[in-house]
Design an enzyme around this catalytic site. Structure first.
Site, PDB file in Angstrom:
ATOM      1  N   SER A 256       2.571  -5.650   0.544  1.00 15.32           N
ATOM      2  CA  SER A 256       2.273  -4.385   1.198  1.00 15.32           C
ATOM      3  C   SER A 256       2.553  -3.203   0.304  1.00 15.32           C
ATOM      4  O   SER A 256       3.218  -3.303  -0.712  1.00 15.32           O
ATOM      5  CB  SER A 256       3.118  -4.331   2.455  1.00 15.32           C
ATOM      6  OG  SER A 256       3.357  -3.023   2.823  1.00 15.32           O
ATOM      7  N   LYS A 257       2.027  -2.064   0.716  1.00 21.10           N
ATOM      8  CA  LYS A 257       2.336  -0.833   0.010  1.00 21.10           C
ATOM      9  C   LYS A 257       3.688  -0.323   0.457  1.00 21.10           C
ATOM     10  O   LYS A 257       4.349   0.404  -0.236  1.00 21.10           O
ATOM     11  CB  LYS A 257       1.293   0.236   0.321  1.00 21.10           C
ATOM     12  CG  LYS A 257      -0.024  -0.070  -0.318  1.00 21.10           C
ATOM     13  CD  LYS A 257      -0.838   1.169  -0.558  1.00 21.10           C
ATOM     14  CE  LYS A 257      -2.077   0.706  -1.304  1.00 21.10           C
ATOM     15  NZ  LYS A 257      -3.145   1.576  -1.364  1.00 21.10           N
ATOM     16  N   ARG A 258       4.050  -0.720   1.657  1.00 21.30           N
ATOM     17  CA  ARG A 258       5.330  -0.260   2.160  1.00 21.30           C
ATOM     18  C   ARG A 258       6.433  -1.091   1.525  1.00 21.30           C
ATOM     19  O   ARG A 258       6.228  -2.212   1.094  1.00 21.30           O
ATOM     20  CB  ARG A 258       5.397  -0.424   3.661  1.00 21.30           C
ATOM     21  CG  ARG A 258       4.848   0.748   4.398  1.00 21.30           C
ATOM     22  CD  ARG A 258       4.587   0.382   5.828  1.00 21.30           C
ATOM     23  NE  ARG A 258       3.546  -0.638   5.908  1.00 21.30           N
ATOM     24  CZ  ARG A 258       3.713  -1.832   6.479  1.00 21.30           C
ATOM     25  NH1 ARG A 258       4.858  -2.168   6.995  1.00 21.30           N
ATOM     26  NH2 ARG A 258       2.722  -2.694   6.533  1.00 21.30           N
ATOM     27  N   VAL A 270       6.921  -3.144  -5.244  1.00 24.12           N
ATOM     28  CA  VAL A 270       5.462  -3.196  -5.236  1.00 24.12           C
ATOM     29  C   VAL A 270       4.810  -2.186  -6.185  1.00 24.12           C
ATOM     30  O   VAL A 270       3.677  -2.384  -6.602  1.00 24.12           O
ATOM     31  CB  VAL A 270       4.861  -3.000  -3.821  1.00 24.12           C
ATOM     32  CG1 VAL A 270       5.106  -4.220  -2.963  1.00 24.12           C
ATOM     33  CG2 VAL A 270       5.385  -1.759  -3.143  1.00 24.12           C
ATOM     34  N   MET A 271       5.524  -1.140  -6.528  1.00 22.33           N
ATOM     35  CA  MET A 271       4.933  -0.137  -7.407  1.00 22.33           C
ATOM     36  C   MET A 271       5.299  -0.462  -8.855  1.00 22.33           C
ATOM     37  O   MET A 271       6.422  -0.882  -9.134  1.00 22.33           O
ATOM     38  CB  MET A 271       5.466   1.253  -7.059  1.00 22.33           C
ATOM     39  CG  MET A 271       5.195   1.669  -5.619  1.00 22.33           C
ATOM     40  SD  MET A 271       3.423   1.609  -5.236  1.00 22.33           S
ATOM     41  CE  MET A 271       3.477   1.934  -3.482  1.00 22.33           C
TER      42      MET A 271
END
Ligand code: GLU
Length: 505
Positions: A256-258, A270-271
């Site tokens: 997820s992006k979260r 995730v980033m």
């Protein structure tokens, strides 16, 4: 006829931080360009002003550079098809929309946002798929003139065929066909004169002579619309290849992006910048990401950039979703750390140590690198292993100094003898230290473990620390001698002559 040159692009929208999913897309496009001797284009799709985030572009460029994904054409690199930032190309999209209007392949739509949302609400209530009802598709010139006279600026929609099917070939998944009835008349140009993603993306892929579109599979539903747009313009579409979804480590649900937590309570990073901050090496992330959806060889998982470039092929990309394994990435990062030269590792550790408040010069960084190289998984593991060397050891229980089967007096004597020896040893190097201290243990009638254990606690304040001689060398003679003296003072000050807590007596 010669094969047309491969031109691929990574076309991010700067709407948030650079996600590893995006990085994988960029990586595959880059690998394909480098494998074929083609061109890797970076195009910034920033026409959705409501989702634009300042800072996102910077994060993206930083992340691409950190991973070593250099672009041949792009916003700062320039190139023959620029500008490469869509907000600077708005006039081009308007001009292309006019071409479609002139052909009758597109039409103006004057429906108000209120009407459209009421329509959608009604469709939902009736259990139908929400979509535009094509109210403006067949307006007469008079009706159009009336709307214009009211000062309403229309959006421009594509006149999608009402019948038939649209098929496109996906290089990974094969043919994908949809019935045109399921597609509504998508908006190409918004009333503010800005293009939608669909229009700008197609116009640019065409004008920039993109040969292959490799992107995430969330775009599959858009592709038939894109194919219809190519047809409307009378252009040849590129080759499409939709990359498999990336799943979180449980295999249930997309990465997820979260920020989520894994079952082990750790944050899922995730980033791209999060991986950097967490002490991952870009070459490890590069290697690992390449494998999330593509296989390099039967068994092999570790490969260099050059090997990946030589081997990369669209045919090797998997159709099925790929699980992102943090454990495998961590393992790989450790392998890459151990492969670095000491100088290289030292250079990478310096900023990490500095962030942890440990300021070291290049020669200390080298010593730290030597001490930790075999022991760390990420660069961020290093400070905790060596911080004792750069700070006074925290308060520790002097009883820890007393080793198994030793008394306080034995310990004091041992520390005293060690201090004398270490004041004299030349040079103050790992080897010379070992050559001095081993025989000293024997001379004192102690096991090496007893002597070394006492010294370790005296200089680090801990019972577990990196290898002793490297630690001593890193600290330097003055510091070691001072800490031994302090330990002796602490111990001598103890009122009751106690024994080692380990011995239990
Ligand atoms: N701007 C789109 C994105 O952010 C590009 C999708 C595509 O590659 O066509 O993912």
């Amino acid at each position: 006829m010669a094969e047309p040159r491969v031109r691929v692009r990574y076309a991010p929208s700067p709407t948030g931080s650079f996600h590893v999913g995006g990085a994988r897309t960029a990586l595959y496009n880059w690998l394909y360009a480098r494998h074929t001797g083609g061109t890797f284009v970076l195009r910034i799709e920033d026409t959705d002003r409501t989702r634009y985030r300042p800072g996102a572009l910077h994060d993206l460029l930083e992340g691409l550079r950190w991973l070593g994904l250099d672009w041949d054409e792009g916003p700062d690199a320039g190139g023959p098809f620029g500008p490469y930032t869509q907000s600077e190309r708005v006039a081009l999209y308007q001009e292309h929309t006019n071409r479609l209007l002139a052909k009758g392949a597109a039409y103006p739509c004057y429906c108000t946002p209120e009407r459209l949302s009421a329509l959608r609400a009604e469709q939902r209530r009736a259990g139908a798929t929400p979509g535009y009802d094509r109210a403006c598709r067949e307006l007469t010139q008079r009706q159009i003139a009336e709307y214009e006279a009211q000062g309403i600026t229309p959006v421009i929609r594509l006149r999608v065929p009402l019948e038939g099917q649209t098929t496109f070939h996906d290089a990974i998944r094969g043919d994908i066909t949809v019935s045109n009835r399921t597609l509504d008349d998508l908006v190409l140009l918004k009333s503010d004169g800005f293009p939608t993603y669909h229009l700008a993306n197609i116009v640019d892929d065409h004008l920039m002579a993109i040969s292959h579109v490799m992107r995430g599979d969330e775009w599959i539903p858009s592709t038939p619309r894109h194919v219809l747009l190519y047809q409307a313009f009378g252009w040849e579409p590129p080759v499409f290849a939709h990359l498999p979804l990336i799943l979180n480590p449980t295999g249930k649900g997309k990465l997820s992006k979260r920020k989520e937590k894994g079952p082990d309570g750790r944050d899922y990073l995730v980033m791209v910048h999060e991986f950097k901050q967490a002490g991952y090496l870009p070459e490890a992330l590069f290697n690992y990401l390449a494998l999330v959806g593509w296989s390099y060889g039967e068994q092999e998982e570790l490969f260099s950039r050059a090997q990946a470039i030589a081997a990369f092929d669209i045919g090797g990309i998997s159709k099925s979703p790929a699980v992102f394994s943090y454990d495998k990435l961590a393992w790989m990062n450790g392998v890459y750390i151990r492969q670095l030269t000491l100088e290289d590792l030292a250079g990478r550790l310096e900023p990490v140590l500095a962030r942890a408040g440990i300021i070291v010069g290049p020669s200390d960084a080298l010593r730290v690198a030597r001490l930790v190289q075999e022991r760390i998984t990420t660069l961020n593991d290093a400070p905790a292993l060596v911080d004792f060397a750069f700070r006074e050891p925290a308060e520790y229980d002097p009883a820890l100094l007393i080793q198994k089967k030793m008394t306080r007096e034995d310990t004091l004597r041992a520390l005293d003898a060690a201090r004398d020896a270490l004041e004299a040893v030349e040079p103050f190097s790992e080897q010379a230290l070992e050559a001095t201290l081993r025989p000293l243990a024997e001379a004192l009638g102690l096991k090496v473990g007893q002597l070394f254990g006492a010294i370790r606690v005296a200089v680090t304040g801990r019972t577990v620390a990196p290898p002793l001689f490297g630690t001593l060398e890193l600290l330097g003679r003055d510091e070691v001698v001072a800490r031994l003296r302090r330990a002796e003072e602490l111990l001598a000050r103890q009122e009751t002559p106690y024994r080692s807590p380990d011995t239990g007596n």
